[in-house]
Design an enzyme around this catalytic site. Structure first.
Site, PDB file in Angstrom:
ATOM      1  N   GLN A 198       0.826  -1.210   0.000  1.00 27.31           N
ATOM      2  CA  GLN A 198       0.000   0.000   0.000  1.00 27.31           C
ATOM      3  C   GLN A 198       0.858   1.257   0.000  1.00 27.31           C
ATOM      4  O   GLN A 198       0.488   2.268  -0.597  1.00 27.31           O
ATOM      5  CB  GLN A 198      -0.945  -0.012   1.202  1.00 27.31           C
ATOM      6  CG  GLN A 198      -1.937  -1.166   1.184  1.00 27.31           C
ATOM      7  CD  GLN A 198      -2.677  -1.291  -0.130  1.00 27.31           C
ATOM      8  OE1 GLN A 198      -3.253  -0.319  -0.628  1.00 27.31           O
ATOM      9  NE2 GLN A 198      -2.661  -2.480  -0.720  1.00 27.31           N
TER      10      GLN A 198
ATOM     11  N   HIS B  34       1.742   2.978  -3.364  1.00 26.52           N
ATOM     12  CA  HIS B  34       0.734   3.713  -4.122  1.00 26.52           C
ATOM     13  C   HIS B  34       0.983   5.217  -4.104  1.00 26.52           C
ATOM     14  O   HIS B  34       0.790   5.903  -5.107  1.00 26.52           O
ATOM     15  CB  HIS B  34      -0.662   3.464  -3.541  1.00 26.52           C
ATOM     16  CG  HIS B  34      -1.338   2.249  -4.068  1.00 26.52           C
ATOM     17  ND1 HIS B  34      -1.678   2.103  -5.385  1.00 26.52           N
ATOM     18  CD2 HIS B  34      -1.757   1.124  -3.435  1.00 26.52           C
ATOM     19  CE1 HIS B  34      -2.280   0.926  -5.551  1.00 26.52           C
ATOM     20  NE2 HIS B  34      -2.326   0.312  -4.392  1.00 26.52           N
TER      21      HIS B  34
ATOM     22  N   GLU C 254      -9.253   1.637   4.980  1.00 20.63           N
ATOM     23  CA  GLU C 254      -9.650   1.210   3.638  1.00 20.63           C
ATOM     24  C   GLU C 254      -9.485  -0.297   3.505  1.00 20.63           C
ATOM     25  O   GLU C 254     -10.394  -1.006   3.071  1.00 20.63           O
ATOM     26  CB  GLU C 254      -8.773   1.926   2.606  1.00 20.63           C
ATOM     27  CG  GLU C 254      -9.039   1.514   1.172  1.00 20.63           C
ATOM     28  CD  GLU C 254      -8.018   2.088   0.202  1.00 20.63           C
ATOM     29  OE1 GLU C 254      -8.321   2.147  -1.005  1.00 20.63           O
ATOM     30  OE2 GLU C 254      -6.909   2.470   0.642  1.00 20.63           O
ATOM     31  N   HIS C 255      -8.309  -0.808   3.871  1.00 15.59           N
ATOM     32  CA  HIS C 255      -8.021  -2.244   3.857  1.00 15.59           C
ATOM     33  C   HIS C 255      -7.687  -2.694   5.273  1.00 15.59           C
ATOM     34  O   HIS C 255      -6.844  -2.081   5.935  1.00 15.59           O
ATOM     35  CB  HIS C 255      -6.808  -2.561   2.970  1.00 15.59           C
ATOM     36  CG  HIS C 255      -6.902  -2.042   1.575  1.00 15.59           C
ATOM     37  ND1 HIS C 255      -6.278  -0.864   1.172  1.00 15.59           N
ATOM     38  CD2 HIS C 255      -7.534  -2.528   0.481  1.00 15.59           C
ATOM     39  CE1 HIS C 255      -6.525  -0.666  -0.110  1.00 15.59           C
ATOM     40  NE2 HIS C 255      -7.290  -1.643  -0.556  1.00 15.59           N
TER      41      HIS C 255
ATOM     42  N   ASP D 154      -7.151  -6.633  -4.641  1.00  9.35           N
ATOM     43  CA  ASP D 154      -6.934  -5.532  -5.583  1.00  9.35           C
ATOM     44  C   ASP D 154      -7.141  -5.975  -7.025  1.00  9.35           C
ATOM     45  O   ASP D 154      -7.486  -5.160  -7.884  1.00  9.35           O
ATOM     46  CB  ASP D 154      -5.514  -4.978  -5.430  1.00  9.35           C
ATOM     47  CG  ASP D 154      -5.393  -4.005  -4.271  1.00  9.35           C
ATOM     48  OD1 ASP D 154      -6.439  -3.563  -3.766  1.00  9.35           O
ATOM     49  OD2 ASP D 154      -4.256  -3.689  -3.879  1.00  9.35           O
TER      50      ASP D 154
ATOM     51  N   HIS E 122     -53.551  19.532   2.826  1.00  8.56           N
ATOM     52  CA  HIS E 122     -53.304  18.100   2.972  1.00  8.56           C
ATOM     53  C   HIS E 122     -54.508  17.422   3.630  1.00  8.56           C
ATOM     54  O   HIS E 122     -54.949  16.343   3.208  1.00  8.56           O
ATOM     55  CB  HIS E 122     -52.064  17.847   3.847  1.00  8.56           C
ATOM     56  CG  HIS E 122     -50.755  18.040   3.157  1.00  8.56           C
ATOM     57  ND1 HIS E 122     -50.335  19.260   2.701  1.00  8.56           N
ATOM     58  CD2 HIS E 122     -49.767  17.159   2.851  1.00  8.56           C
ATOM     59  CE1 HIS E 122     -49.141  19.140   2.156  1.00  8.56           C
ATOM     60  NE2 HIS E 122     -48.771  17.857   2.229  1.00  8.56           N
TER      61      HIS E 122
END
Length: 434
Positions: A263, A266, A331-332, A365, A424
């Site tokens: 990770q 990235h 995220e993971h 992934d 109404h």
């Protein structure tokens, strides 16, 4: 042993309040505010100038003179045909698994009779047109094209557009074009950054407006998506990649380190944290991270990420991990524990969970069929990863028989009168039986 590359080490319980804040608050800094201001101006230009702004952005940001914004179909078909057989076979396998997993997620209509003669229903309708953004900056991700296009196809979306930045030849990368062809996209545009998001959201002379924009991107793409939500739906706010590993004594130090590096490569802003049971294994993981980071092929990015938000923190029991996991909302999340299947039940806030050390994030992934477009920066507390559900809107309906209308008329009239909505009340009472 060389000096460690990690920003934070030691016991989780001894983490300073400032260090904890930096790990948990992963969005909304001064740089984000500056990006948002620049993005606002770019979006305004697209709204005012349409295609002319997009051609200018290509010259300014991509350093290319585009002849057209849309990529002819024959160019992406050619890209698919020219893919090495091994790469094509792997992409086809990934697409099959994504289709299989997302097909199982398709929603079904429902209806219920809430009282005699009153039926309430809900029906999923595929979106008419969606835009899938595919990054083209530090790295090119054909896999992200599959993650956006294939679920949209499964849902039955009417038209699927792909946008990705042009390279020196005026075209998105061959991998992105090939993936668009393989996944079944309808149109591809050589557009990147905030300009692409604005074009998809508001439409231009060449780019039709869409109903939803999905897909990962850089800070400019993320900021643009947040700024166009008045005109279009988006998948979820997203930022740099992140991972949280929970590891016990059964975990292999080198394997935990590899997950952190996967990770970290990235983005220099990636956040990579491991909670490790016991002093000995925590030390082994820290040393493995340092050793692997200094030998990494994308070493500059890896070292920057680990030196900014990398952490290997010791825990004294797995029970100590779960409150931090919930607050971090990664995220993971990789559960590298002997009791991973049982530990899964303890997890509430995570974009996606990898159960067991062999369930490498890399598998998710690319090939398991789960979606890798996921919420970051702690937003997994409220957002989910991209799924087939993102490509539907729901039509709710209700039907009322004459007898049911008469039975509801007085109570509805009473409630409407109490709120001062007298028309109404009149509308309801008109259906009382004579």
């Amino acid at each position: 042993m060389s000096a460690p590359v990690l920003k934070y080490q030691g016991a989780l319980s001894a983490l300073s309040s400032e260090a904890r804040r930096r790990l948990l608050e992963r969005a909304g800094n001064e740089a984000d505010a500056q990006v948002a201001t620049r993005v606002q101006a770019l979006i305004a230009r697209v709204r005012a100038e349409g295609d002319r702004a997009l051609f200018d952005f290509a010259r300014q940001f991509d350093r290319v003179e585009l002849k057209a914004l849309e990529v002819p179909r024959e160019r992406w078909d050619a890209a698919l045909e020219s893919l090495p057989s091994g790469v094509r076979g792997a992409l086809e396998r990934a697409a099959r698994n994504i289709a299989r997993a997302h097909s199982a997620q398709r929603p079904v209509p429902m209806e219920v009779e809430t009282e005699p003669g009153v039926v309430v229903g809900r029906r999923p309708d595929p979106l008419g047109r969606v835009g899938v953004y595919a990054p083209g900056g530090r790295a090119v991700y054909p896999s992200s094209v599959l993650m956006g296009v294939v679920p949209a196809k499964v849902a039955g979306v009417g038209e699927i557009l792909v946008c990705s930045p042009p390279g020196p030849d005026g075209l998105p990368s061959a991998g992105v074009l090939a993936a668009a062809a393989l996944a079944g996209a309808d149109r591809v545009f050589a557009l990147g950054g905030a300009g692409a998001v604005a074009a998809l959201a508001y439409g231009t002379q060449s780019v039709p407006r869409v109903d939803r924009i999905v897909g990962p991107g850089n800070a400019y793409v993320a900021a643009a998506k947040l700024q166009v939500v008045d005109a279009v739906a988006i998948d979820a706010p997203a930022g740099p990649s992140e991972i949280l590993v929970v590891a016990d004594s059964r975990a292999r130090a080198d394997a935990v380190a590899r997950e952190l590096l996967a990770q970290a490569e990235h983005d220099p802003e990636a956040c990579c944290v491991a909670l490790v049971l016991g002093e000995s294994l925590a030390q082994d993981v820290s040393e493995a991270v340092t050793r692997q980071a200094r030998a990494a092929k994308r070493g500059e990015i890896v070292l920057s990420a680990l030196g900014s938000r990398g952490a290997v923190l010791r825990i004294d029991s797995l029970e100590e991990a779960w409150p931090f996991v919930a607050e971090f909302a990664p995220e993971h999340l990789l559960l590298a524990t002997a009791t991973a299947s049982a530990d899964l039940a303890r997890v509430r806030n995570a974009g996606t969970v990898f159960v067991g050390q062999r369930a490498s994030v890399a598998f998710g992934d690319y090939l398991t069929g789960a979606n890798h477009v996921l919420p970051t920066a702690g937003l997994a507390r409220a957002y989910s990863g991209l799924s087939v559900l993102d490509f539907y809107r729901w039509t709710t309906w209700q039907s009322v028989t004459p007898e049911a209308a008469a039975a509801m008329a007085d109570d509805v009239g009473t409630l409407a009168d109490s709120e001062g909505l007298f028309a109404h009340a009149d509308a309801a009472r008109a259906w009382r039986l004579p």
